[in-house]
Enzyme design. Structure first.
Site, PDB file in Angstrom:
ATOM      1  N   GLU A 112       0.829  -1.232   0.000  1.00 58.98           N
ATOM      2  CA  GLU A 112       0.000   0.000   0.000  1.00 58.98           C
ATOM      3  C   GLU A 112       0.848   1.261   0.000  1.00 58.98           C
ATOM      4  OE1 GLU A 112      -2.900   0.554  -0.811  1.00 58.98           O
ATOM      5  OE2 GLU A 112      -3.438  -1.555  -0.779  1.00 58.98           O
TER       6      GLU A 112
HETATM    7  C1  LIG Z   1       2.463  -9.592  -0.056  1.00 60.36           C
HETATM    8  C2  LIG Z   1       2.240  -8.453  -0.974  1.00 60.36           C
HETATM    9  C3  LIG Z   1       0.941  -8.090  -1.313  1.00 60.36           C
HETATM   10  C4  LIG Z   1       0.713  -7.050  -2.213  1.00 60.36           C
HETATM   11  N1  LIG Z   1      -0.570  -6.768  -2.618  1.00 60.36           N
HETATM   12  C5  LIG Z   1      -0.761  -5.916  -3.666  1.00 60.36           C
HETATM   13  C6  LIG Z   1      -2.049  -5.775  -4.269  1.00 60.36           C
HETATM   14  O1  LIG Z   1      -3.035  -6.363  -3.830  1.00 60.36           O
HETATM   15  N2  LIG Z   1      -2.158  -4.978  -5.359  1.00 60.36           N
HETATM   16  C7  LIG Z   1      -1.103  -4.299  -5.882  1.00 60.36           C
HETATM   17  O2  LIG Z   1      -1.271  -3.601  -6.872  1.00 60.36           O
HETATM   18  N3  LIG Z   1       0.134  -4.401  -5.320  1.00 60.36           N
HETATM   19  C8  LIG Z   1       0.332  -5.192  -4.242  1.00 60.36           C
HETATM   20  N4  LIG Z   1       1.583  -5.335  -3.691  1.00 60.36           N
HETATM   21  C9  LIG Z   1       2.678  -4.548  -4.213  1.00 60.36           C
HETATM   22  C10 LIG Z   1       3.184  -3.490  -3.254  1.00 60.36           C
HETATM   23  O3  LIG Z   1       2.244  -2.464  -3.104  1.00 60.36           O
HETATM   24  C11 LIG Z   1       4.550  -3.008  -3.769  1.00 60.36           C
HETATM   25  O4  LIG Z   1       5.458  -4.074  -3.578  1.00 60.36           O
HETATM   26  C12 LIG Z   1       5.017  -1.762  -3.068  1.00 60.36           C
HETATM   27  O5  LIG Z   1       4.218  -0.656  -3.414  1.00 60.36           O
HETATM   28  C13 LIG Z   1       6.481  -1.420  -3.400  1.00 60.36           C
HETATM   29  O6  LIG Z   1       6.739  -1.498  -4.765  1.00 60.36           O
HETATM   30  P1  LIG Z   1       7.991  -2.347  -5.269  1.00 60.36           P
HETATM   31  O7  LIG Z   1       7.888  -3.687  -4.658  1.00 60.36           O
HETATM   32  O8  LIG Z   1       8.062  -2.256  -6.741  1.00 60.36           O
HETATM   33  O9  LIG Z   1       9.245  -1.641  -4.643  1.00 60.36           O
HETATM   34  P2  LIG Z   1      10.051  -0.434  -5.292  1.00 60.36           P
HETATM   35  O10 LIG Z   1       9.122   0.605  -5.774  1.00 60.36           O
HETATM   36  O11 LIG Z   1      11.053  -0.973  -6.239  1.00 60.36           O
HETATM   37  O12 LIG Z   1      10.803   0.148  -4.020  1.00 60.36           O
HETATM   38  C14 LIG Z   1      12.026  -0.381  -3.505  1.00 60.36           C
HETATM   39  C15 LIG Z   1      12.551   0.575  -2.425  1.00 60.36           C
HETATM   40  O13 LIG Z   1      12.836   1.853  -3.015  1.00 60.36           O
HETATM   41  C16 LIG Z   1      12.099   2.876  -2.344  1.00 60.36           C
HETATM   42  N5  LIG Z   1      11.646   3.868  -3.338  1.00 60.36           N
HETATM   43  C17 LIG Z   1      11.112   3.631  -4.560  1.00 60.36           C
HETATM   44  N6  LIG Z   1      10.812   4.796  -5.169  1.00 60.36           N
HETATM   45  C18 LIG Z   1      11.136   5.779  -4.319  1.00 60.36           C
HETATM   46  C19 LIG Z   1      11.059   7.208  -4.363  1.00 60.36           C
HETATM   47  N7  LIG Z   1      10.539   7.848  -5.412  1.00 60.36           N
HETATM   48  N8  LIG Z   1      11.471   7.901  -3.284  1.00 60.36           N
HETATM   49  C20 LIG Z   1      11.961   7.266  -2.204  1.00 60.36           C
HETATM   50  N9  LIG Z   1      12.075   5.930  -2.102  1.00 60.36           N
HETATM   51  C21 LIG Z   1      11.668   5.201  -3.145  1.00 60.36           C
HETATM   52  C22 LIG Z   1      10.939   2.174  -1.658  1.00 60.36           C
HETATM   53  O14 LIG Z   1      10.480   2.894  -0.525  1.00 60.36           O
HETATM   54  C23 LIG Z   1      11.547   0.827  -1.303  1.00 60.36           C
HETATM   55  O15 LIG Z   1      12.226   0.916  -0.093  1.00 60.36           O
HETATM   56  C24 LIG Z   1       1.821  -6.338  -2.749  1.00 60.36           C
HETATM   57  C25 LIG Z   1       3.125  -6.682  -2.380  1.00 60.36           C
HETATM   58  C26 LIG Z   1       3.343  -7.744  -1.535  1.00 60.36           C
HETATM   59  C27 LIG Z   1       4.763  -8.130  -1.218  1.00 60.36           C
END
Ligand SMILES: Cc1cc2nc3c(=O)[nH]c(=O)nc-3n(C[C@H](O)[C@H](O)[C@H](O)COP(=O)(O)OP(=O)(O)OC[C@H]3O[C@@H](n4cnc5c(N)ncnc54)[C@H](O)[C@@H]3O)c2cc1C
Length: 508
Positions: free
Chosen positions: A382
């Site tokens: 989220e």
């Molecule tokens: C168990 C689980 C359930 C989930 N359920 C859903 C769901 O139902 N629907 C859905 O759509 N998604 C879902 N997600 C996805 C989840 O919302 C994302 O994993 C999350 O938003 C982070 O995105 P990412 O994994 O691509 O990480 P990334 O965006 O790659 O982030 C990696 C790191 O970089 C940091 N970062 C990235 N961009 C920035 C920035 N601009 N400024 C500062 N820091 C930054 C982040 O804070 C993080 O620490 C789920 C994920 C999991 C693991």
């Protein structure tokens, strides 16, 4: 209210809680595109749905009970405390309901809301793609306009919670995609409704092609979803999808904060019980062997767990009250704080829970380890807590030049020692003048300072309220906890204010 809470408590304790451990050990499974939920989940969902729990906060025009969030939140906290993997299904459904209710056409509301509200169908949130997580501007899922006014949705979504399961007759996916020819960035994203089963009863071309193996929440299926020209309906106007999705996300963000409170409560209850039974070491006052709950360091851990949990609960319920009273500015300001502070605390509290159990905490048998593993997702999904902090610094503070923040500080002021309110005001001024790079580097300590201070104000308010109500054990406990918080947790807010102001230089 008492009758509602008692009944919810029974379902949570008797039906959902016993499935928490089995859900962890024997999670959801995928075979031939069919996801079978953990044993017992389907039946538990039927009980939850048939008793009408899914409808609690929703619009009575579509079958909801129209109860305020101030009641819905404590009820939902019980589901999440009992079994977070189970509770995720209604959590996401709630976001889908809100999005359709706010932005859908009358036709869409009439078609989808009654069944999503009754729980006959469930809703999902399909945002994430392999290359597009925090940065939804990178979404590639395509939406091709069709002659009948619908769209053919093609693309792959990952990490979709309850994207596929066997607990409901239909699953209504809310999907972010890009209409052919739309701009490349966030301004080109639209929101679509993509049902698993179409109105004519046929299966839409959307399929779960993988389930993730995770650190925790094994009972919650986390699905890779393949959309192969699936039939979708546009919600609202084209290219406004991200704005609409925020309706869903904001709601879900508060609920994730609530999950943090819920799992912290469960971890605390478990630790209290263990500390009461486990005898180890001698009491400094009597010299006799004593339960570990009598040792000062264990007491410190237990009080920290209780205080952080209660402060987080009050903050979350405060946001629920603001939702009910339509105080949009306050809700928006509080949302990143509730989401991040309560979920970081959940990890800390669950970790302390493991520590209170000693070696047994590291052993799966006690359940303390599961709370820790399950809690770890909360600061990530989220919108990561880093993204929440940036939201607070930029959108919720710099954009209105601190107006809402200062209003909130004024509300807290009567319950905080002088230097805290002044420190926060100085911090707001600092952030409003900061460059984007400085504000980004200050964002997390800024959020922590607000969370800790807001929690402290809540604890002081609660102690005062308890004192007005009665002079009993409950009051004594509230006063002691507020005092513990003021002396052992609140000072960290000043440290975070200092870090937010002085810390950025070596980061940027
Ligand atoms: C168990 C689980 C359930 C989930 N359920 C859903 C769901 O139902 N629907 C859905 O759509 N998604 C879902 N997600 C996805 C989840 O919302 C994302 O994993 C999350 O938003 C982070 O995105 P990412 O994994 O691509 O990480 P990334 O965006 O790659 O982030 C990696 C790191 O970089 C940091 N970062 C990235 N961009 C920035 C920035 N601009 N400024 C500062 N820091 C930054 C982040 O804070 C993080 O620490 C789920 C994920 C999991 C693991």
């Amino acid at each position: 209210m008492e009758a509602i809470f008692d009944e919810a408590g029974k379902l949570a304790a008797e039906v959902l809680a016993p499935l928490n451990k089995t859900g962890d050990q024997d999670g959801a499974k995928l075979a031939d595109g069919v996801v079978t939920t953990s044993p017992g989940f389907k039946d538990a969902y039927a009980q939850y749905r048939d008793a009408g729990w899914n409808a609690v906060p929703f619009d009575p025009n579509y079958g909801g009970q129209g109860l305020p969030y101030a009641i819905a939140f404590p009820v939902q906290e019980m589901w999440q405390s009992a079994n977070m993997s189970f509770g995720l299904c209604p959590l996401l459904n709630q976001g889908a309901v809100e999005a359709i209710n706010h932005h859908g056409s009358d036709d869409q509301k009439n078609t989808y809301l009654p069944k999503l509200i009754s729980g006959e169908w469930t809703g999902t949130m399909n945002l994430t793609e392999p290359q597009a997580g925090s940065d939804l501007g990178l979404i590639r899922t395509k939406a091709a306009p069709q002659a009948d006014g619908s769209y053919a949705i093609t693309g792959q979504k990952i990490f979709i919670t309850y994207g596929e399961h066997d607990m409901a007759d239909n699953i209504i996916h809310l999907v972010l995609g890009r209409i052919d020819g739309a701009p490349d960035d966030v301004k080109g994203i639209s929101l679509f409704i993509v049902p698993k089963i179409l109105e004519n009863g046929s299966r839409n071309t959307v399929e779960c092609i993988g389930l993730e193996h995770k650190l925790g929440i094994h009972g919650s299926p986390t699905c890779t979803m393949d959309f192969d020209g699936a039939k979708g309906e546009l919600v609202g106007t084209a290219h406004e999808g991200l704005r609409y999705m925020f309706t869903m996300m904001n709601n879900a963000r508060l609920s994730v904060g609530l999950q943090g409170v819920a799992i912290a409560e469960r971890a605390t209850q478990k630790a209290l019980e263990y500390a009461h039974d486990r005898v180890q070491g001698k009491s400094l006052s009597t010299g006799a062997r004593a339960p570990i709950e009598e040792h000062a360091d264990v007491k410190r851990m237990l009080l920290t767990m209780k205080a952080l949990t209660q402060a987080g609960r009050m903050l979350t319920y405060e946001a629920a009250l603001a939702l009910d009273s339509g105080d949009k500015g306050k809700v928006e300001f509080m949302t990143p704080i509730v989401k991040s502070w309560c979920t970081d605390n959940a990890v800390e509290v669950a970790s302390l829970g493991v520590q209170v159990h000693g070696g047994m905490g590291f052993i799966e048998e006690t359940g303390a380890a599961q709370f820790y593993r399950d809690a770890r997702i909360l600061p990530i999904y989220e919108g990561t807590n880093g993204i929440q902090a940036a939201d607070l610094a930029f959108r919720k503070m710099q954009r209105d030049q601190g107006a809402e923040a200062l209003k909130y500080i004024t509300e807290m002021e009567p319950y905080l020692p002088l230097e805290y309110a002044q420190g926060l005001k100085d911090l707001v001024t600092h952030i409003c003048k900061a460059t984007p790079e400085e504000a980004a580097a200050s964002a997390t300590p800024l959020l922590k300072a607000f969370g800790i201070a807001a929690g402290g104000a809540m604890m002081a308010r609660a102690a005062q309220a308890a004192q007005r109500l009665a002079q009993d054990e409950f009051t004594a406990e509230k006063i002691r906890l507020a005092e513990f918080y003021r002396l052992n947790i609140l000072p960290l807010a000043l440290a975070h204010i200092k870090i937010a102001i002085d810390g950025p230089a070596p980061i940027i």
